[in-house]
Motif scaffolding. Structure first.
Motif, PDB file in Angstrom:
ATOM      1  N   ARG A   9       0.741  -1.180  -0.058  1.00 53.89           N
ATOM      2  CA  ARG A   9       0.063  -0.147   0.082  1.00 53.89           C
ATOM      3  C   ARG A   9       0.846   1.387  -0.092  1.00 53.89           C
ATOM      4  NH1 ARG A   9      -5.345  -0.559   1.767  1.00 53.89           N
ATOM      5  NH2 ARG A   9      -5.284   1.320   2.899  1.00 53.89           N
ATOM      6  N   GLN A  24      -1.798   4.076  -0.180  1.00 51.03           N
ATOM      7  CA  GLN A  24      -3.397   3.854  -0.627  1.00 51.03           C
ATOM      8  C   GLN A  24      -4.261   3.936   0.371  1.00 51.03           C
ATOM      9  OE1 GLN A  24      -3.608   0.020  -2.298  1.00 51.03           O
ATOM     10  NE2 GLN A  24      -5.251   0.733  -3.594  1.00 51.03           N
ATOM     11  N   PHE A  25      -5.225   4.880   0.192  1.00 51.91           N
ATOM     12  CA  PHE A  25      -6.216   4.812   1.089  1.00 51.91           C
ATOM     13  C   PHE A  25      -7.445   4.400   0.645  1.00 51.91           C
ATOM     14  CE2 PHE A  25      -2.997   8.092   2.378  1.00 51.91           C
ATOM     15  CZ  PHE A  25      -3.080   8.132   3.721  1.00 51.91           C
ATOM     16  N   PRO A  26      -8.647   4.424   1.191  1.00 53.22           N
ATOM     17  CA  PRO A  26     -10.001   3.790   0.708  1.00 53.22           C
ATOM     18  C   PRO A  26     -10.427   4.456  -0.622  1.00 53.22           C
ATOM     19  CG  PRO A  26      -9.930   3.673   3.075  1.00 53.22           C
ATOM     20  CD  PRO A  26      -8.813   4.604   2.793  1.00 53.22           C
ATOM     21  N   ALA A  27     -10.012   5.914  -0.643  1.00 50.78           N
ATOM     22  CA  ALA A  27     -10.549   6.603  -1.666  1.00 50.78           C
ATOM     23  C   ALA A  27      -9.455   6.458  -2.966  1.00 50.78           C
ATOM     24  CB  ALA A  27     -10.828   8.042  -1.127  1.00 50.78           C
TER      25      ALA A  27
END
Length: 51
Positions: A9, A24-27
């Motif tokens: 991520r 990397q984030f949920p969005a």
């Protein structure tokens, strides 16, 4: 020349004159550090840091 390396991520993008770190984030992918310069045997020195 641009070099991209991803580690799960996390990612780093190396370009002439700049290195950018991403997470990397949920969005989606977001820049977490920019204006980074390598330092021998030490972490990068970044002008902009965040999360």
């Amino acid at each position: 020349m641009r070099e991209v390396e991803a580690y799960g991520r996390q990612a780093v993008v190396r370009m002439p004159g700049d290195t950018v770190f991403l997470s990397q984030f949920p969005a989606g992918w977001r820049v977490v550090a920019a204006g980074c310069a390598p330092r021998p045997e030490r972490p990068y020195d970044c002008l902009i840091k965040g999360a």
